[in-house]
Motif scaffolding. Structure first.
Motif, PDB file in Angstrom:
ATOM      1  N   PRO A 539      20.482  36.978   9.725  1.00 48.30           N
ATOM      2  CA  PRO A 539      19.172  37.564   9.394  1.00 48.30           C
ATOM      3  C   PRO A 539      19.003  37.614   7.878  1.00 48.30           C
ATOM      4  CG  PRO A 539      20.437  38.968  10.898  1.00 48.30           C
ATOM      5  CD  PRO A 539      21.382  37.957  10.332  1.00 48.30           C
ATOM      6  N   SER A 540      17.899  37.089   7.388  1.00 47.59           N
ATOM      7  CA  SER A 540      17.715  37.034   5.941  1.00 47.59           C
ATOM      8  C   SER A 540      16.226  36.969   5.637  1.00 47.59           C
ATOM      9  CB  SER A 540      18.449  35.811   5.364  1.00 47.59           C
ATOM     10  OG  SER A 540      18.443  35.839   3.958  1.00 47.59           O
ATOM     11  N   GLU A 541      15.911  36.488   4.458  1.00 49.43           N
ATOM     12  CA  GLU A 541      14.521  36.298   4.059  1.00 49.43           C
ATOM     13  C   GLU A 541      14.467  35.287   2.933  1.00 49.43           C
ATOM     14  OE1 GLU A 541      12.914  39.991   2.737  1.00 49.43           O
ATOM     15  OE2 GLU A 541      14.401  40.276   1.161  1.00 49.43           O
ATOM     16  N   ILE A 542      13.251  34.817   2.657  1.00 48.15           N
ATOM     17  CA  ILE A 542      13.042  33.964   1.498  1.00 48.15           C
ATOM     18  C   ILE A 542      12.065  34.649   0.560  1.00 48.15           C
ATOM     19  CG2 ILE A 542      13.536  31.767   2.662  1.00 48.15           C
ATOM     20  CD1 ILE A 542      10.434  31.362   2.753  1.00 48.15           C
ATOM     21  N   ALA A 543      12.243  34.393  -0.727  1.00 49.99           N
ATOM     22  CA  ALA A 543      11.280  34.812  -1.741  1.00 49.99           C
ATOM     23  C   ALA A 543      10.553  33.562  -2.211  1.00 49.99           C
ATOM     24  CB  ALA A 543      11.978  35.506  -2.902  1.00 49.99           C
ATOM     25  N   ARG A 553       7.563  37.591   0.119  1.00 47.23           N
ATOM     26  CA  ARG A 553       8.798  37.433   0.889  1.00 47.23           C
ATOM     27  C   ARG A 553       8.474  37.287   2.369  1.00 47.23           C
ATOM     28  NH1 ARG A 553      14.097  40.495  -1.369  1.00 47.23           N
ATOM     29  NH2 ARG A 553      13.816  40.069  -3.586  1.00 47.23           N
ATOM     30  N   PHE A 554       9.312  36.480   3.045  1.00 46.87           N
ATOM     31  CA  PHE A 554       9.168  36.271   4.476  1.00 46.87           C
ATOM     32  C   PHE A 554      10.535  36.405   5.134  1.00 46.87           C
ATOM     33  CE2 PHE A 554       5.893  33.632   2.469  1.00 46.87           C
ATOM     34  CZ  PHE A 554       4.735  34.101   3.093  1.00 46.87           C
ATOM     35  N   PRO A 555      10.597  37.109   6.275  1.00 48.96           N
ATOM     36  CA  PRO A 555      11.879  37.198   6.991  1.00 48.96           C
ATOM     37  C   PRO A 555      12.161  35.932   7.783  1.00 48.96           C
ATOM     38  CG  PRO A 555      10.185  38.384   8.192  1.00 48.96           C
ATOM     39  CD  PRO A 555       9.537  37.908   6.919  1.00 48.96           C
ATOM     40  N   LEU A 556      13.443  35.664   7.985  1.00 46.45           N
ATOM     41  CA  LEU A 556      13.857  34.565   8.857  1.00 46.45           C
ATOM     42  C   LEU A 556      15.268  34.863   9.362  1.00 46.45           C
ATOM     43  CD1 LEU A 556      16.039  32.762   7.036  1.00 46.45           C
ATOM     44  CD2 LEU A 556      13.953  31.895   6.004  1.00 46.45           C
ATOM     45  N   THR A 557      15.613  34.259  10.481  1.00 45.34           N
ATOM     46  CA  THR A 557      16.959  34.393  11.022  1.00 45.34           C
ATOM     47  C   THR A 557      17.519  33.011  11.303  1.00 45.34           C
ATOM     48  OG1 THR A 557      16.520  36.550  12.016  1.00 45.34           O
ATOM     49  CG2 THR A 557      18.380  35.300  12.900  1.00 45.34           C
TER      50      THR A 557
END
Length: 852
Positions: A539-543, A553-557
């Motif tokens: 589980p992470s995110e991008i800036a 920012r958007f979350p992604l897994t």
């Protein structure tokens, strides 16, 4: 147990424990040519070729309830006559015998309290098997009495990385042979060495209360777990101190320390805090052990569990076999933490060690790993305790610098070993005290904290500690506690991070479709597949940096080998950053950002990890960054910016002068001084440097300014050095002795003679080197006096081996310098070195001497 070893305690006096920080270069001799400091890289190990046994938690047949120990010390032969009464009950099944860990004892009597007859036993020097006269059933109490003599000098069985010796009980300078070392006794129990001086069930899944009666000469102070309940003068210069530990703890956490100490005391919420230091350091005790009371408050609040013990003591010992040890209520530290308050300015190492060992009082002492396979439950938490304290006191970015260093240490260890955090197939218990259990263990807790969120993570810690207080645990206890408060199934997290080796490597890139206004991020996990052929769930995110200096920012897994993530965006991104806060224990592979994109991202002040990476990427082009990196809020970023300096223009010169005068961190002030010292600038440099020496009392700054002044005006530098003469701390002595040598100030030989007895251990190597560098410029009388002085040091058994070796090495250096100019004195030195070698009996010294 602390992982730091202070092999070099001289040149690094100006360096912190952060790997990214460089020491100010000072004219101190590099002592790393010592034979004992040579490090040989370990060969690569094919893990599949090594089959190690399964390491189960120790089976318990008895429950040890209490240990009552009456112990004395025979300094003349380094033995400890003792009587132990062990109170125990069968854990469940009826028992007819007891098998104890008791290593190297001379047994005098084994029996039951209240019975005159002895009990039959078998003893192989390691295990003591006692045959009982009747069956003892669960609920009954057995009180076993054992009289013996502990013989620690016969007990050294192995050496490890975390603990370099496992004698358990250590006599330091027992007969007072060495004039330059105090007499002490201390113990080191982890992993299983306390059974070298007290019979017990020496496993981490045991737990008992204790009473230790310690008889010593009245000149000595004593320390043990719990509270001092009585101190009885026995006459004939003897005293018996009784220490009672009312709450149960693991056998490896039992401790004793004896020595001639100065004790500084304070209290925290009615709980005594004590600092045992050598005489002369009592006024520096709270700098040596900084913020202890504040740490107790912070950790009590953070965990939701008040400090659980009756006191907290800190003691410094000589020749310690580890960095520090979290014995319950009584932490032992290596002598290398013992420095003056001025030497400890801007030095975080002591603070990190204290934070680590104090957090252990909850994680390791209150709740203890049931086996060394679960060491990460002790050391991973203590490691993360350093992060939490740093974050609380200095801010998140300071803590993140430490976490970046932790990652570097873990990745470096992977070159030679790789194993799960919970490892049931280690070779020796000491093997578990490594950068996996410490570094990776702390980073995994950080991921868990970020994934669950701060309130839930803290609630989970409280549940874990409260449910398992005064007991032994395995990793599933932590998982179940976190699951019980979160309502989540966390098996996936614990399986991939605790039970599988390694970590993920993610290769990624991105593209933007302007027509569709769609950003696509492609990720691929390129690490070798684990045994069950799965991938990590990440589980992470991008800036995303957009034009106009806007970041979204958007979350992604990431949970597949290769994935594509799409995000609707109205503007073309300037830059994309995966895991922008570097939460994940993950290596990334991606193309560098363009210089323009990196500069734009810098304006947004991304994470300190990212700012340091941008500086590395841009190199000399860092001058284009705004705000200027040497104005960054984080001192490590400012430090890296100064590392990049190549050309200094008028604007930068002005900034460097400002930094030299105003920066909050002494190392940066010193670096700025070194950079401006060779520059041609309008201000009077000599006056500037004199003002710095007079006003800035930190050693890195004073040393750098003094040498810079010497390069400009020797006379003014000599005058300035007199302002530093009154400080008798080790660092200042080394600075001035090196300076006087470089200045060829033969009038200052008296300074060396004045402080001849003040420098010990490894720093003496540097002191002796400076002495020789000065003596070589003297006349025949000076050289002869120096040679005689060094011969006396090297050949006298009243000095420690390090002092003798330092003198022997200094003689060798002087002889080398005299070979071509003064063959008679060179031969005199050689003859005396041969005589010293022939009289020496220490095999280690002889091995070193043979190098000359």
């Amino acid at each position: 147990m602390n992982r730091y070893f202070f092999l070099v305690c001289l040149a690094v006096l100006f360096a912190s424990c952060t790997a990214g920080k460089k020491a100010v270069i000072t004219p101190v001799d590099d002592i790393q040519d010592l034979p004992e400091l040579v490090v040989t890289p370990e060969p690569q190990v094919d893990e599949k070729a090594v089959i190690l046994p399964y390491r189960a938690a120790e089976m318990r047949e008895w429950d040890l309830l209490d240990t009552d120990l009456d112990i004395q010390f025979n300094w003349e032969n380094s033995t400890a006559p003792a009587r132990a009464i062990l109170t125990m009950t069968p854990l469940f099944y009826p028992q007819t015998n007891v098998e104890l860990d008791a290593v190297g004892f001379h047994l005098l009597h084994v029996g039951q309290v209240g019975q005159s007859d002895s009990l039959a036993y078998r003893y192989d020097g390691v295990k003591l098997r006692v045959e009982l006269k009747r069956e003892i059933v669960h609920g009954d109490t057995l009180r076993l009495e054992i009289e013996y003599v502990a013989r620690p000098e016969m007990n050294e069985l192995s050496q490890g990385r975390a603990v370099t010796s496992d004698k358990g009980l250590y006599f330091i300078n027992p007969i007072g042979q060495y004039k330059d070392k105090p007499r002490q006794v201390w113990t080191q129990g982890e992993t299983q060495a306390n059974s070298r001086w007290v019979p017990t069930f020496d496993q981490p899944n045991e737990r008992a209360t204790q009473t230790f009666k310690i008889t010593v000469d009245t000149i000595f102070e004593t320390l043990s777990n719990g509270l001092l309940t009585s101190s009885l003068d026995r006459g004939n210069g003897k005293r018996t101190d009784t220490w009672r530990m009312e709450l149960p703890h693991a056998p490896y956490l039992m401790m004793i320390a004896v020595g001639d100490y100065s004790i500084t005391r304070e209290t925290w919420q009615g709980i005594p805090i004590e600092y045992y230091v050598e005489h002369g350091f009592e006024h520096d005790a709270k700098a040596i052990f900084p913020d202890v009371a504040a740490m107790l408050s912070f950790y009590s609040d953070y965990t939701g569990v008040a400090y659980p013990w009756s006191k907290l003591a800190h003691v410094v010992v000589r020749d310690y076999v580890s960095g520090a040890m979290e014995n319950t209520t009584a932490i032992v530290y290596s002598e290398n933490v013992q420095r003056t308050s001025q030497e400890l300015v801007d030095e975080m190492r002591n603070e990190q060690i204290c934070a680590h060992e104090i957090f252990h009082q909850w994680f390791g002492d209150l709740v203890t790993c049931e086996s060394w396979s679960n060491t990460v439950l002790n050391e991973g938490f203590a490691n993360y305790g350093e992060y939490l304290w740093t974050e609380f006191k200095y801010g998140q970015e300071e803590a993140e610098i430490g976490r970046q260093d932790e990652l570097g240490g873990y990745l470096n260890e992977l070159r030679r070993k790789r194993h799960p955090l919970v490892d049931f197939h280690y070779d020796q218990p000491d093997d578990m005290f490594d950068a996996h259990s410490y570094n990776k263990g702390g980073m995994v807790l950080h991921m868990l904290r970020q994934y669950l969120g701060e309130p839930l993570f803290r609630a989970g810690l409280t549940r874990y500690l409260e449910q398992n207080a005064y007991s032994a645990v395995e990793i599933h206890h932590l998982r179940l506690a976190m699951e019980s408060v979160s309502g989540q199934d966390l098996n996936w997290f614990f399986n991939q991070w605790y039970f599988a080796p390694g970590h993920p490597t993610v290769k990624w890139d991105w593209n933007y479709n302007a027509k569709q206004q769609m950003l696509t991020v492609r990720t691929e996990q390129v690490q070798l597949l684990k045994e069950n052929n799965d991938v990590y769930r990440l589980p992470s995110e991008i800036a995303v940096l957009l034009p106009g200096d806007n970041v979204v920012r958007f979350p992604l897994t990431m949970d597949e080998r290769e994935q594509f993530f799409t995000f609707k965006l109205a503007e073309t991104p300037v830059l994309v950053d995966l895991d922008p806060d570097r939460i994940l224990l993950m290596e990334q592979e991606h193309a560098d950002w363009s210089p323009d994109a990196a500069q734009a991202y810098w304006r947004m002040q991304p994470s300190v990890w990212t700012r340091l990476a941008i500086l590395d990427q841009l190199g000399p082009d860092y001058r284009a960054l705004q705000p200027y990196p040497w104005q960054d809020a984080q001192w490590q970023v400012r430090s890296k910016a100064l590392d990049q300096v190549e050309e200094i223009d008028t604007m930068l010169l002005k900034e460097l002068v400002r930094i030299a005068r105003e920066d909050a961190h002494s190392e940066l002030r010193a670096r700025a001084i070194a950079l401006v010292a060779d520059q041609d600038w309008g201000e009077d440099k000599i006056q500037f440097l004199k003002e710095i020496i007079a006003s800035d009392k930190t050693f890195p700054v004073q040393a750098t300014a003094l040498y810079a002044l010497f390069s400009l005006n020797k006379s003014e530098a000599m005058k300035a050095s007199q302002q530093m003469d009154s400080d008798e701390s080790m660092t200042n002595i080394l600075i001035l002795s090196g300076f006087f040598a470089q200045a060829e100030a033969l009038d200052e030989l008296a300074y060396f003679h004045k402080h001849w007895e003040n420098i010990s251990g490894y720093p003496r190597m540097s002191f002796m080197k400076s002495y020789i560098d000065l003596v070589k410029n003297g006349n025949d009388i000076v050289k002869d006096e120096a040679i005689d002085r060094l011969i006396l040091d090297a050949g006298s058994f009243e000095w420690t081996t390090m002092r003798r070796y330092a003198a022997f090495r200094a003689l060798a250096l002087l002889r080398q310098q005299l070979l071509n100019t003064d063959s008679d004195r060179a031969e005199k030195i050689r003859n005396n070195q041969d005589r010293i070698k022939s009289n020496e009996t220490d095999p280690t010294l002889l091995r070193y001497y043979n190098n000359y």
